[in-house]
Design an enzyme around this catalytic site. Structure first.
Site, PDB file in Angstrom:
ATOM      1  N   TYR A 291      12.597 -58.994   9.949  1.00  0.00           N
ATOM      2  CA  TYR A 291      11.818 -59.706   9.064  1.00  0.00           C
ATOM      3  C   TYR A 291      11.826 -59.302   7.550  1.00  0.00           C
ATOM      4  O   TYR A 291      12.356 -58.046   7.808  1.00  0.00           O
ATOM      5  CB  TYR A 291      10.818 -60.479   9.632  1.00  0.00           C
ATOM      6  CG  TYR A 291       9.927 -62.260   9.478  1.00  0.00           C
ATOM      7  CD1 TYR A 291      10.954 -63.190   9.001  1.00  0.00           C
ATOM      8  CD2 TYR A 291       9.223 -61.921  10.731  1.00  0.00           C
ATOM      9  CE1 TYR A 291      10.144 -64.042   8.875  1.00  0.00           C
ATOM     10  CE2 TYR A 291       9.615 -63.805  11.208  1.00  0.00           C
ATOM     11  CZ  TYR A 291      10.302 -64.692  10.117  1.00  0.00           C
ATOM     12  OH  TYR A 291      10.165 -65.729  10.258  1.00  0.00           O
TER      13      TYR A 291
ATOM     14  N   GLU B 198      10.993 -60.856   3.827  1.00  0.00           N
ATOM     15  CA  GLU B 198      11.226 -62.158   3.073  1.00  0.00           C
ATOM     16  C   GLU B 198      10.638 -61.457   2.366  1.00  0.00           C
ATOM     17  O   GLU B 198      10.616 -59.833   1.853  1.00  0.00           O
ATOM     18  CB  GLU B 198       9.509 -62.983   2.989  1.00  0.00           C
ATOM     19  CG  GLU B 198      10.060 -63.757   4.361  1.00  0.00           C
ATOM     20  CD  GLU B 198       8.321 -64.498   4.456  1.00  0.00           C
ATOM     21  OE1 GLU B 198       7.557 -64.744   3.792  1.00  0.00           O
ATOM     22  OE2 GLU B 198       8.332 -65.488   5.603  1.00  0.00           O
TER      23      GLU B 198
ATOM     24  N   ASP C 259      28.015 -76.743  -9.124  1.00  0.00           N
ATOM     25  CA  ASP C 259      27.388 -76.277  -7.515  1.00  0.00           C
ATOM     26  C   ASP C 259      28.956 -76.440  -7.551  1.00  0.00           C
ATOM     27  O   ASP C 259      30.043 -77.179  -7.444  1.00  0.00           O
ATOM     28  CB  ASP C 259      26.981 -78.044  -7.388  1.00  0.00           C
ATOM     29  CG  ASP C 259      26.964 -77.773  -5.444  1.00  0.00           C
ATOM     30  OD1 ASP C 259      27.506 -76.655  -4.920  1.00  0.00           O
ATOM     31  OD2 ASP C 259      26.700 -78.416  -4.644  1.00  0.00           O
TER      32      ASP C 259
ATOM     33  N   THR D  49      28.044 -73.063  -1.627  1.00  0.00           N
ATOM     34  CA  THR D  49      27.893 -71.810   0.010  1.00  0.00           C
ATOM     35  C   THR D  49      28.836 -71.566   0.010  1.00  0.00           C
ATOM     36  O   THR D  49      30.322 -70.621  -0.818  1.00  0.00           O
ATOM     37  CB  THR D  49      28.487 -73.341   0.625  1.00  0.00           C
ATOM     38  OG1 THR D  49      30.096 -73.896   0.261  1.00  0.00           O
ATOM     39  CG2 THR D  49      27.485 -74.237   0.642  1.00  0.00           C
TER      40      THR D  49
ATOM     41  N   LYS E 111      33.259 -72.198   2.894  1.00  0.00           N
ATOM     42  CA  LYS E 111      34.541 -73.005   2.585  1.00  0.00           C
ATOM     43  C   LYS E 111      35.498 -72.680   2.466  1.00  0.00           C
ATOM     44  O   LYS E 111      36.318 -71.994   2.996  1.00  0.00           O
ATOM     45  CB  LYS E 111      33.501 -74.508   1.327  1.00  0.00           C
ATOM     46  CG  LYS E 111      33.198 -74.881   1.908  1.00  0.00           C
ATOM     47  CD  LYS E 111      32.071 -75.975   0.899  1.00  0.00           C
ATOM     48  CE  LYS E 111      31.615 -77.214   1.219  1.00  0.00           C
ATOM     49  NZ  LYS E 111      30.081 -77.174   0.970  1.00  0.00           N
TER      50      LYS E 111
ATOM     51  N   ARG F 232      28.948 -69.324   7.390  1.00  0.00           N
ATOM     52  CA  ARG F 232      28.400 -70.185   7.191  1.00  0.00           C
ATOM     53  C   ARG F 232      26.788 -69.836   6.237  1.00  0.00           C
ATOM     54  O   ARG F 232      26.233 -69.107   7.356  1.00  0.00           O
ATOM     55  CB  ARG F 232      27.682 -71.212   8.125  1.00  0.00           C
ATOM     56  CG  ARG F 232      26.930 -72.538   8.022  1.00  0.00           C
ATOM     57  CD  ARG F 232      27.778 -73.091   8.966  1.00  0.00           C
ATOM     58  NE  ARG F 232      29.070 -73.917   9.363  1.00  0.00           N
ATOM     59  CZ  ARG F 232      29.441 -74.543   8.690  1.00  0.00           C
ATOM     60  NH1 ARG F 232      29.079 -75.236   7.720  1.00  0.00           N
ATOM     61  NH2 ARG F 232      30.316 -75.169   8.881  1.00  0.00           N
TER      62      ARG F 232
END
Ligand code: DSN
Length: 485
Positions: free
Chosen positions: A70, A72, A247, A276, A279, A285
């Site tokens: 973890y 965060e 974007d 992203t 692509k 991903r």
């Protein structure tokens, strides 16, 4: 007589074979599914504009112990102890991203493009709505606001405007459309394309921006085959006091590979850029945000503001993929993606297909299959899939068949270019697509009524094309260095 020497297995083959063996010992059906997916990807002509093939190094970087951590918060500011290695990974991913794109700040945590956009929207809202409210109230933290001031701030968050590209012109659902949370957060208006040229109409955009006065103008697309002038977009945003957000998910690889430069590179022009990583950028991903220093602190609050715990194993893979994209050969790749899209366009148009905007300047083409072949996008997509060609249907401007059946087929070249296919193969693929679509007819419902979903294609033709597609690909093996046995 001595035994014939067998070729030693490559490091990659050994790595993937061993991984599958380990998985098989626990759940063989998952090992089989993974093996089958590689086999399918090796055999299909993958023309989905938003897909690619990540490198073995990128894929392997995802399967590791970082998944168990973890983390965060962000680098050096975590809500959990023991994050020094995650810090190394996240800092490296951000460093590669900054260097690659020339950005002031990079945030590598978003799990997807939608997440990256949410981080960006809330960073802008924090900068432009929350920060002034805190200042007016003379406090530093929302927890210190009075109930009345908090209620007012919450109202203000929900009362902001966004201007984004319309869906049928190639915009994305996350740019303020009602089925997505962005459309529920913002009062949205769209800009579109010129009905004659199909190109973005910047003057109409300027008029709408002046009248609507959005807080955010979103540029970027998922189905627009031309260049966007981000300098113009920034001028318009500045004129109306909007923040320009781009974007670049679809074309990040073309920015990284320096095919899109100057006015067409969003990074120097926009205050905030999302993407992203899987692509045209050819990474794992995931998502990412780049921004100027003024938004850096707000962007870094993405987790836990809108993101769940970071995926450090995916950030490790992002760092690897970004390091690959900084190599000189990535520029050759990006150039070849665009050259291939152009060859595909020319091959299709020479055979009589109508393309939205009459061609392409980037990695994708949009075939108007309704006017070219009398089919809906859904029928064309299914007929092509029957023939081993994977594409996806997409709306075209003022689409008479709506967003579900559509009148378009979107085809992109990032994946096949990774496999090494070039102009000659693109021309042949244009011929295969054209043959499938000219021999496909609209089908009927069970009751004999015209159907927008059903198609009729002679299975012999589908088989013939499918075999040719597979033969074509045997000359361009996917992951030639990996023998799964
Ligand atoms: N799903 C992506 C695409 O195909 O364009 C965008 O989210």
């Amino acid at each position: 007589m001595s035994e014939p020497l067998s070729t030693p297995l490559s490091t990659e083959s050994t790595a993937f074979r061993s991984a599958l063996e380990v998985i098989r010992a626990v759940e063989p059906r998952i090992a089989d599914a993974i093996g089958q997916e590689v086999a399918d990807q090796r055999e299909m002509l993958k023309l989905i504009a938003s897909e690619n093939y990540a490198s073995p190094a990128t894929l392997l970087a995802m399967g590791n112990w970082f998944s168990d951590k973890y983390a965060e918060g962000t680098v050096g500011r975590r809500f959990y102890a023991g994050c020094r290695n995650v810090d190394t990974v996240e800092a490296l991913a951000a460093e590669h991203a900054r260097e690659l794109f020339g950005a002031e700040h990079a945030y590598a945590q978003p799990h997807s493009g939608i997440d990256a956009n949410l981080v960006a929207f809330w960073a802008v809202l924090a900068q432009r709505v929350e920060a002034p409210a805190l200042e007016r109230a003379g406090v530093r933290n929302v927890n210190d606001l009075s109930e009345a001031d908090w209620a007012e701030l919450r109202q203000a968050f929900g009362n902001q405007r966004m201007l984004g590209m319309s869906l049928d012109a190639g915009g994305h659902l996350t740019h303020g459309f009602r089925p997505n949370i962005s459309g529920k957060m913002f009062d949205q208006r769209s800009y579109g394309t010129d009905p004659v040229t199909g190109l973005i109409d910047y003057e109409a955009l300027r008029v709408t921006a002046r009248e609507f006065k959005p807080m955010i103008i979103v540029a970027g697309y998922s189905a627009y085959p031309r260049l966007v002038n981000f300098r113009f977009m920034r001028e318009i945003a500045d004129e109306v006091g909007a923040t320009l957000m781009v974007d670049m998910a679809h074309f990040a690889g073309l920015v990284a590979g320096k095919v899109l430069t100057g006015d067409f590179d969003p990074v120097p022009h926009a205050q905030i850029v999302t993407t992203t990583t899987h692509k045209s950028l050819r990474g794992p991903r995931g998502g990412m945000v780049l921004c100027d220093e003024s938004l850096a602190d707000q962007v870094d609050r993405g987790c836990p503001m809108v993101l769940g715990g970071p995926l450090p194993h995916v950030m490790a893979a992002k760092a690897v993929a970004l390091a690959e994209a900084r190599r000189p050969e990535f520029r050759d790749y990006a150039r070849a993606v665009v050259d291939n899209a152009r060859s595909l366009a020319e091959g299709l148009m020479r055979r009589g297909a109508t393309l939205v905007t009459g061609g392409t300047d980037n990695h994708l083409n949009l075939i108007d299959v309704a006017s070219s072949y009398g089919l809906t996008g859904r029928q064309a997509e299914s007929a092509l899939l029957d023939s081993g060609i994977v594409t996806n249907r997409n709306a075209i401007p003022a689409d008479p068949n709506g967003a579900w059946y559509t009148s378009g087929i979107r085809i992109g070249t990032p994946a096949l270019t990774t496999r090494g296919l070039g102009a000659t193969e693109m021309d042949e693929i244009a011929g295969l697509i054209d043959r499938v679509l000219t021999t496909t007819e609209p089908g009927t419902t069970k009751k004999g009524a015209p159907s927008k979903a059903q198609h009729i294609l002679d299975p012999k033709i589908a088989d013939e094309i499918s075999h040719r597609a597979t033969d074509l690909l045997t000359g361009f093996p996917l992951y030639p260095e990996i023998d799964l046995g």
